[in-house]
Design an enzyme around this catalytic site. Sequence first.
Site, PDB file in Angstrom:
ATOM      1  N   HIS A 212       2.054   4.202  -3.374  1.00 46.11           N
ATOM      2  CA  HIS A 212       2.145   5.675  -3.281  1.00 46.11           C
ATOM      3  C   HIS A 212       3.613   6.145  -3.733  1.00 46.11           C
ATOM      4  O   HIS A 212       3.760   7.151  -4.495  1.00 46.11           O
ATOM      5  CB  HIS A 212       2.000   6.155  -1.786  1.00 46.11           C
ATOM      6  CG  HIS A 212       0.638   6.142  -1.521  1.00 46.11           C
ATOM      7  ND1 HIS A 212      -0.562   6.585  -1.867  1.00 46.11           N
ATOM      8  CD2 HIS A 212      -0.063   5.254  -0.044  1.00 46.11           C
ATOM      9  CE1 HIS A 212      -1.655   6.187  -1.312  1.00 46.11           C
ATOM     10  NE2 HIS A 212      -1.289   5.412  -0.229  1.00 46.11           N
TER      11      HIS A 212
ATOM     12  N   HIS B 276       0.862  -1.215   0.091  1.00 43.12           N
ATOM     13  CA  HIS B 276      -0.006   0.024   0.076  1.00 43.12           C
ATOM     14  C   HIS B 276       0.762   1.193   0.290  1.00 43.12           C
ATOM     15  O   HIS B 276       0.638   2.058  -0.740  1.00 43.12           O
ATOM     16  CB  HIS B 276      -1.037   0.030   1.303  1.00 43.12           C
ATOM     17  CG  HIS B 276      -1.754   1.126   1.424  1.00 43.12           C
ATOM     18  ND1 HIS B 276      -3.214   1.078   1.364  1.00 43.12           N
ATOM     19  CD2 HIS B 276      -1.581   2.469   1.396  1.00 43.12           C
ATOM     20  CE1 HIS B 276      -3.593   2.239   1.429  1.00 43.12           C
ATOM     21  NE2 HIS B 276      -2.571   3.183   1.551  1.00 43.12           N
ATOM     22  N   GLU B 277       1.777   1.493   0.981  1.00 45.26           N
ATOM     23  CA  GLU B 277       2.647   2.564   0.871  1.00 45.26           C
ATOM     24  C   GLU B 277       3.786   2.563  -0.187  1.00 45.26           C
ATOM     25  O   GLU B 277       3.854   3.666  -0.564  1.00 45.26           O
ATOM     26  CB  GLU B 277       3.449   2.523   2.560  1.00 45.26           C
ATOM     27  CG  GLU B 277       2.578   2.722   3.730  1.00 45.26           C
ATOM     28  CD  GLU B 277       1.335   3.651   3.444  1.00 45.26           C
ATOM     29  OE1 GLU B 277       1.550   4.830   2.765  1.00 45.26           O
ATOM     30  OE2 GLU B 277       0.240   3.452   4.067  1.00 45.26           O
TER      31      GLU B 277
END
Length: 166
Positions: free
Chosen positions: A71, A67-68
């Site tokens: 980004h 998820h991170e």
Amino acid sequence: MQVQRAITRNLAKANGYFNKTFKPPTVNYTVRGLKAGVAYLQQNQIRFNPILLQENGQAFIQQVIPHELAHILVFQQFGHVLPHGKEWQMMMEQVLGTSAEVYHTFNTQNVAGQQFAYICACQTHLLSIRLHNAILKNKRQYICKQCKQVLYYKDVLANYSNNTKK
């Protein structure tokens, strides 16, 4: 060590997909509170919550790390776009091969800090001390996403109903 391996493995997927070499982010473990992780795009840095990592192990590695990292990868590939927009979703699903979940569902009891009970027409909401203080200072009102009613502090309502019964 597992965190770094997961980042390296996911970076390799992105490098292969886009046929380029993405710059690996730096990692630290300074996130506190309810957040599992935070990506700092301009700094090319990911910060993780060490308590949630320790308590959730493999699930954290399978969900939060991609998820991170997504980004960071989206920023390097597409620049400034919506945080969980179509580019991020594509990066999660097509490139990293995981579901594009925006929120984690980990038990946050050990990291939540002090919470305050607020009610609306349909349920009780637990708010952080920061949100509670903003309400007390008359700077904010919060509305339930389900019933669209303003949230009221439970203790205030208890005192109000006790005073009206006299």
